[in-house]
Design an enzyme around this catalytic site. Structure first.
Site, PDB file in Angstrom:
ATOM      1  N   HIS A  55       3.418  -6.900 -11.152  1.00  0.00           N
ATOM      2  CA  HIS A  55       4.420  -5.882 -11.509  1.00  0.00           C
ATOM      3  C   HIS A  55       5.834  -6.375 -11.166  1.00  0.00           C
ATOM      4  O   HIS A  55       6.582  -5.727 -10.423  1.00  0.00           O
ATOM      5  CB  HIS A  55       4.130  -4.552 -10.809  1.00  0.00           C
ATOM      6  CG  HIS A  55       4.629  -3.373 -11.594  1.00  0.00           C
ATOM      7  ND1 HIS A  55       3.983  -2.173 -11.625  1.00  0.00           N
ATOM      8  CD2 HIS A  55       5.724  -3.213 -12.381  1.00  0.00           C
ATOM      9  CE1 HIS A  55       4.643  -1.319 -12.395  1.00  0.00           C
ATOM     10  NE2 HIS A  55       5.704  -1.932 -12.872  1.00  0.00           N
ATOM     11  N   GLU A  99      -3.000  -0.413  -8.950  1.00  0.00           N
ATOM     12  CA  GLU A  99      -2.097  -1.347  -8.280  1.00  0.00           C
ATOM     13  C   GLU A  99      -1.970  -0.957  -6.817  1.00  0.00           C
ATOM     14  O   GLU A  99      -1.845   0.221  -6.504  1.00  0.00           O
ATOM     15  CB  GLU A  99      -0.727  -1.346  -8.953  1.00  0.00           C
ATOM     16  CG  GLU A  99      -0.754  -1.836 -10.389  1.00  0.00           C
ATOM     17  CD  GLU A  99       0.640  -1.878 -11.030  1.00  0.00           C
ATOM     18  OE1 GLU A  99       1.634  -1.559 -10.336  1.00  0.00           O
ATOM     19  OE2 GLU A  99       0.729  -2.218 -12.220  1.00  0.00           O
TER      20      GLU A  99
END
Length: 532
Positions: free
Chosen positions: A279, A259
């Protein structure tokens, strides 16, 4: 005293800090070198996930007393470095449980009704009503992987949708699972039976890629998979193959192994039967306000009153008590971590027996440290020195303390028995000198080991050559043995070997160790770090 807020935080957090009489600077998006240049001015630091509080930042922090994370995860904080410098690290583990659970339910409903795909189609000027036939969730089976705090909320919401809920969680006692109204099953049975599967477990060294090809192959062809927990629990390559080949109907991820992620790094993004969010599990105004309030109040209380709450590296005790039992708090956390890693089944009862000089002290903080160590391997940053007893209570774990001033072989001894659904283990430890924690008993074996850092535990037949073969195998893999301890049990003609290693023992190396003749069992361990 001054506090720096270096990530975006709800304004209510800043107000709480100012109302407590603290001087507050808000400087978000600082490059690491700029943060390093100014951190020496501050007594407190408030962060979320963007700021990386690594060892060099901590080294430059000459006045820093506390780091507060508005949320749960502490991957961006070097906690051992902070501990070594006496900096308290706090988090806010309870502020976003409902938000995370609701996001998982939202992802499930979006998958079931093709909402993202239909939205994209309409925005492209199309009206493809027949292309996005959905399905009801009423009467369907939801399989939950990890039935802890968030998983339990998901179960409750799914039951409100008239779904049947089954769950996999080897650490949760059966009676507590039944109390939630959920049927507990093994992992592959969950895969076979569930129409929807939702993941709610932290990422640990033991469950990385736990959900891989075998799991996805076992799922129903029309089943759907959701992960709003942690990237890495699911094997993204295996999930991609299952979706592309039509072995499962759809998937939704809010978390990824890397990420931020892009279509170049994550091929899943190219699939039509895959939906995702960046997220967002904790991203609601309510959750962000909750964690901002919690962490601001905690930091204000610590800097103005010395009160410690939700600290992951410091127990809530006075300096006077800490001076007397500090080494035993360290020992307790180590023994807790070791107990959980060698336990089989769900923990039901913990018996802590304090003998000798330590029994004359206030041992409550040692018990709390043990519980924190016990839950950390499975809950990671969601457990701390404050909520560990509450987690034990929520999980129905009986915690029993006893004291005796008599200790036959040691000045002080802490003996801890953990009973689980599949048996029990006994560990005992002491402190040598003034601060050296040592494991002196592992079930029926007596030894003297430092229970810290990466380790290898092995049981072998007590015959010549085994220790040499073990050392040769580990050395050939480039792993250095820092310390070796051997415990012997003559009645069973068996040894236990504990190795402290400079690097973690990989799965590949562990497999080679298990192939050695006369090695009956071996296990890689990761215990809290210790610096003498």
């Amino acid at each position: 005293m001054k506090v720096l807020i270096s990530d975006n935080l709800s304004p209510v957090g800043e107000k709480i800090l100012r109302d407590a009489g603290l001087e507050v600077d808000v400087k978000t998006g600082l490059p690491p070198e700029e943060l390093k240049a100014i951190i020496g001015e501050y007594d407190g630091l408030v962060i979320r996930s963007a700021t990386k509080v690594k060892a060099d930042i901590i080294e430059a922090a000459t006045k820093l007393k506390v780091v507060g994370r508005a949320g749960i995860g502490l991957d961006n904080v070097d906690v051992p470095a902070a501990s070594e410098k006496g900096i308290v690290v706090m988090n806010a583990p309870d502020g976003n449980a409902v938000t995370a659970a609701e996001h998982a339910i939202s992802m499930m409903m979006s998958l079931a009704r093709n909402i993202p795909q239909a939205t994209a189609s309409m925005k492209a000027g199309k009206w493809e009503k027949k292309s996005f036939m959905g399905r009801e969730v009423t009467g369907k089976t939801l399989g939950i992987v990890g039935i802890g705090r968030i998983g339990s909320i998901v179960a409750n919401r799914a039951q409100g949708l008239k779904m049947k809920v089954i769950a996999f969680d080897p650490f949760m006692p059966q009676e507590l699972v039944e109390k939630i109204g959920v049927e507990r099953v093994d992992l592959l049975e969950l895969a076979r039976r569930a129409d929807f599967i939702s993941v709610h477990t932290p990422l640990t060294k033991d469950n990385r890629h736990m959900l891989s090809t075998e799991f996805f192959n076992a799922m129903k062809k029309d089943a759907m998979f959701i992960d709003c927990a942690r990237g890495g629990v699911a094997d993204e390559e295996a999930l991609y193959a299952a979706l592309k080949e039509g072995r499962i109907a759809g998937a939704a991820l809010d978390v990824f192994e890397k990420e931020p992620t892009t279509i170049e790094t994550t091929p899943l993004l190219s699939l039509n039967n895959f939906i995702c969010t960046p997220h967002l599990g904790a991203s609601t105004s309510e959750a962000q306000e909750n964690v901002a309030v919690a962490i601001a109040e905690q930091i204000a209380d610590y800097l103005t009153k010395g009160a410690v709450r939700n600290a992951v590296n410091v127990p809530s005790v006075s300096d006077e008590v800490l001076a007397k039992i500090g080494p035993y708090i360290t020992l307790g956390e180590m023994l807790g971590s070791l107990h959980m890693q060698i336990a089989k089944g769900g923990v039901q009862e913990v018996q802590l027996e304090y003998s000798g000089d330590v029994a004359e002290q206030h041992v409550g903080p040692i018990t709390v440290a043990f519980l924190k160590g016990l839950f950390t391997p499975i809950l990671q940053d969601a457990v701390n020195f404050v909520n560990a007893p509450l987690i034990a209570k929520e999980r129905g774990i009986r915690v029993i303390e006893s004291k005796t001033t008599c200790s036959a072989d040691f000045t002080s001894l802490v003996k801890i028995t953990v009973k689980s659904t599949e048996g029990e283990n006994v560990l005992a430890g002491t402190v040598f000198g003034t601060k050296k924690p040592r494991l002196v008993r592992l079930n029926s074996f007596w030894l003297e080991a430092l229970p810290a850092g990466p380790m290898l535990l092995a049981y072998n037949k007590d015959i010549p050559g085994v220790i040499g073969a073990l050392g040769t195998t580990i050395g050939a893999a480039g792993v250095n043995i820092a310390r070796m301890t051997v415990g012997r049990e003559e009645t069973s003609q068996q040894n236990v070997i504990l190795l402290n290693t400079d690097q973690p023992v990989s799965k590949e190396l562990l497999a080679k160790v298990l192939e050695l003749e006369h090695v009956e069992h071996a296990q890689a361990l990761t215990l809290p770090a210790y610096k003498s």
